[in-house]
Design a protein around this motif. Structure first.
Motif, short mmCIF file in Angstrom:
data_model
loop_
_atom_site.label_atom_id
_atom_site.label_comp_id
_atom_site.label_asym_id
_atom_site.label_seq_id
_atom_site.Cartn_x
_atom_site.Cartn_y
_atom_site.Cartn_z
N SER A 441 0.81 -1.22 0.00
CA SER A 441 0.00 0.00 0.00
C SER A 441 0.85 1.27 0.00
O SER A 441 0.34 2.36 -0.30
N MET A 442 2.11 1.14 0.33
CA MET A 442 3.02 2.29 0.32
C MET A 442 3.64 2.54 -1.05
O MET A 442 4.34 3.53 -1.25
N ILE A 443 3.41 1.66 -2.01
CA ILE A 443 4.02 1.80 -3.34
C ILE A 443 3.12 2.65 -4.22
O ILE A 443 1.94 2.33 -4.43
N ASN A 444 3.65 3.74 -4.74
CA ASN A 444 2.89 4.65 -5.58
C ASN A 444 2.82 4.16 -7.02
O ASN A 444 3.50 3.21 -7.42
N HIS A 445 2.01 4.86 -7.79
CA HIS A 445 1.72 4.46 -9.17
C HIS A 445 2.66 5.11 -10.18
O HIS A 445 3.13 6.22 -10.00
N SER A 446 2.89 4.38 -11.27
CA SER A 446 3.48 4.94 -12.48
C SER A 446 2.82 4.25 -13.67
O SER A 446 2.51 3.06 -13.62
N CYS A 447 2.61 5.01 -14.74
CA CYS A 447 2.08 4.41 -15.97
C CYS A 447 3.15 3.62 -16.69
O CYS A 447 2.85 2.90 -17.65
N SER A 448 4.40 3.75 -16.24
CA SER A 448 5.51 2.92 -16.72
C SER A 448 6.24 2.39 -15.49
O SER A 448 7.31 2.89 -15.10
#
Length: 602
Positions: A441-448
């Motif tokens: 849950s601490m890992i943020n998003h990237s579209c890549s």
């Protein structure tokens, strides 16, 4: 082979209590806002009316259709026999498994259902599952002495001898299982390798990064985490395809819960491991089936049932610690409740209808636990229950707010146990469950993204790097919209509406084209590609990447993985972004990882 991004989590599917119950729920949420207080005033009467109505309905008799019942078990077994005669083994297996779910523990109908299902497994050449069912039959029927029963036992012995001739020695799975393990654990974040750290800043909030002085290469397992709590999405739809504890694919087999008709396990060990967690849900399973609530509600319930009702008050005490939220004595422990309790939520974007549903669900579930289970009575005096109900309802309300943007889906690659090339080409990722993970849950998003999540058939989720992650660089997952498949406008519309943020990853800032618009040639200004060292190396690595894909399609994922990793290392070092071979190698690696997990965690 399809290029498929990994989604995070989103919602699907949509009592004797004092008047102060709803007010207390809404006023004891940590850091509550004025909007919640206003909501409480405006809707308190309606909320209390719903709880009173649910209390009355809970006293009614639940139909026997979702209870252990020998007659229903026999009906399913008879139907299974009909399908077996028609050689429809899939439907026969399902009927026999339903017969087992409805059979009372150690009843004759249970033994007969195991007997029939073992014949079905023998016919479909699933010899290990056949052998398991024979063992269960023998345990239950050990005292049978009637002549007709002895004939059945004789047939089973003949089947057992036949199966023993086909059983193969277990494969050495140690080397590939070690790929999904972390040999040295992080001292402050035990679910991660030492290269992983949690940082906090105003822009990104709490986030995961490479805290070492060395780059993380592609293909390295950096996190292996068991969810604090999880659910299977179709438990109350009688799907019966996965173990309710470890999520392993059952391939038509499984051992049903001894008391309810909904839960099923891959082994007695998993059944025992889940006994404490499942006990109170089992007591309420008939009503939970009838309520047909969302996955968020069921996952919230799964979380709070791991808590001791006599210690609920502790979670509402003020904490003056200078530690980051979720840490206790310098440790971010995925097995502890504290990190789950401290996950953020976006109360400001909730509608009044959503707020009302969350609160009413919380109150109804608290009533069900009080009236239909021993949850409260097992550890407290009767006079302490009303306060504990309020505290429990508050936590149920909290998790319905923080799960939609924090929980993660559990996936499996949908294909047969021994897939052909066509099976692998057409394989899809099926969402089978959802879990509350403290660290993921601490890992943020990237579209890549630079990592991929793999749901392992032992209940854990592994996070593996699919790019070079530089020292200090953030670890980034994908929340469901990948630049390779979706244009920037569509991606950001989804992320804003679902997760309440506008993406500023490199793919969005650079407005990267989708994969079908990318060229698989190097970004080189040379005039003669045949003599250019960069172009020649690029082409040579493309051939190796093709080799990796061929090995994957031949169901040799353990051989495909190192070649895909090598390709990622090469193309990522080119600093050519976006790069079509990188996307192709990432997809090959991801699918190979899922196939390996299925193959070596049977």
């Amino acid at each position: 082979m399809r290029y498929t991004p990994h989604c995070s989590y989103s919602c699907t599917r949509q009592t004797s209590t004092k008047t102060t119950h709803s007010a207390l729920i809404l006023h004891s949420i940590p850091d509550n806002l004025q909007r919640i207080e206003a909501f409480s005033r405006d809707h308190r009467e309606k909320l209390d009316s719903i709880v009173a109505q649910s209390s009355s309905e809970l006293t009614s008799q639940t139909p026997n259709l979702v209870q252990k019942n020998a007659s229903i078990s026999e009906a399913f077994r008879t139907k299974g026999n009909e399908f077996y005669k028609l050689k429809n083994l899939n439907l026969a297996l399902r009927c026999y498994t339903l017969a087992l779910c409805y059979a009372p523990k150690d009843a004759k109908c249970e033994a007969l259902a195991y007997s029939n299902r073992s014949a079905c497994f023998l016919e479909s050449k699933q010899y290990d599952l056949c052998n398991n069912d024979i063992a269960h039959f023998e345990r239950i029927s050990s005292s049978w002495t009637e002549p007709d029963d002895l004939k059945i036992k004789q047939r089973i012995q003949e089947r057992k001898c036949k199966v023993n001739g086909f059983l193969k020695p277990e494969e050495d799975t140690k080397s590939m299982q070690e790929f999904f393990t972390i040999p040295v654990r992080n001292t402050t974040v035990p679910s991660a390798s030492p290269v992983v750290g949690i940082k906090n800043d105003n822009e990104r909030g709490r986030h995961v990064c490479n805290s070492s002085n060395e780059p993380i290469p592609p293909g390295q397992t950096i996190i292996v985490e068991r969810p604090f709590a999880h659910i299977l999405l179709k438990t109350y739809d009688f799907e019966l395809k996965h173990c309710n504890y470890c999520v392993k694919d059952l391939y038509g087999g499984g051992i049903p819960c001894e008391k309810c008709v909904f839960f099923i396990y891959c082994s007695p060990e998993c059944q025992k491991m889940n006994s404490n967690q499942h006990k109170h849900e089992c007591e309420c399973s008939e009503l939970l089936f009838e309520l047909n609530m969302t996955r968020t509600v069921y996952l919230s319930l799964s979380i709070v049932l791991k808590l001791n009702p006599s210690t609920l008050e502790d979670y509402f005490k003020s904490n003056d610690s200078s530690e980051l939220p979720g840490f206790t004595n310098g440790i971010y422990d995925s097995n502890a409740y504290e990190p789950i309790n401290k996950l953020i939520y976006h109360n400001e974007i909730l509608t009044n209808k959503e707020m009302f549903n969350y609160v009413s669900h919380a109150m109804v579930l608290a009533n069900i636990l009080e009236q239909k289970s021993t949850y409260f009575n097992s550890s407290m005096q009767h006079g302490e229950v009303p306060r504990a109900k309020v505290l429990l309802s508050t936590l149920l309300f909290l998790h319905q707010m923080n799960l939609p943007c924090n929980a993660h889906s559990l996936y499996k690659l949908e294909c047969s146990r021994s897939p052909t090339e066509d099976d692998i080409r057409s394989a899809t990722y099926e969402e089978v469950g959802a879990g509350a993970f403290a660290l993921l849950s601490m890992i943020n998003h990237s579209c890549s993204p630079n990592v991929v999540r793999v749901t392992l058939p032992n209940g854990r989720t592994a996070v593996i790097s699919i790019k070079i992650i530089k020292p200090g660089e953030e670890v980034q997952d994908n929340y469901g919209e990948h630049f390779a498949l979706t244009d920037k406008i569509t991606r950001n519309k989804f992320l804003s509406s679902t997760y309440n943020f506008d993406c500023s990853c490199e793919a969005c800032v650079g407005n990267w084209p989708m994969i079908h618009e990318l060229d698989d040639k190097p970004n080189c200004n040379c005039k003669n590609a045949k003599k250019c060292a960069k172009c020649k190396a690029y082409s040579s690595e493309l051939d190796k990447l093709d080799d990796s894909t061929t090995l994957l399609l031949n169901n040799k994922p353990e051989e495909a993985i190192p070649k895909a990793i090598h390709a990622l290392q090469f193309y990522d070092n080119l600093e050519q972004k976006p790069c079509k071979p990188v996307s192709q190698a990432q997809e090959t690696l991801k699918q190979a990882l899922f196939l390996v997990s299925k193959k070596y965690f049977q």
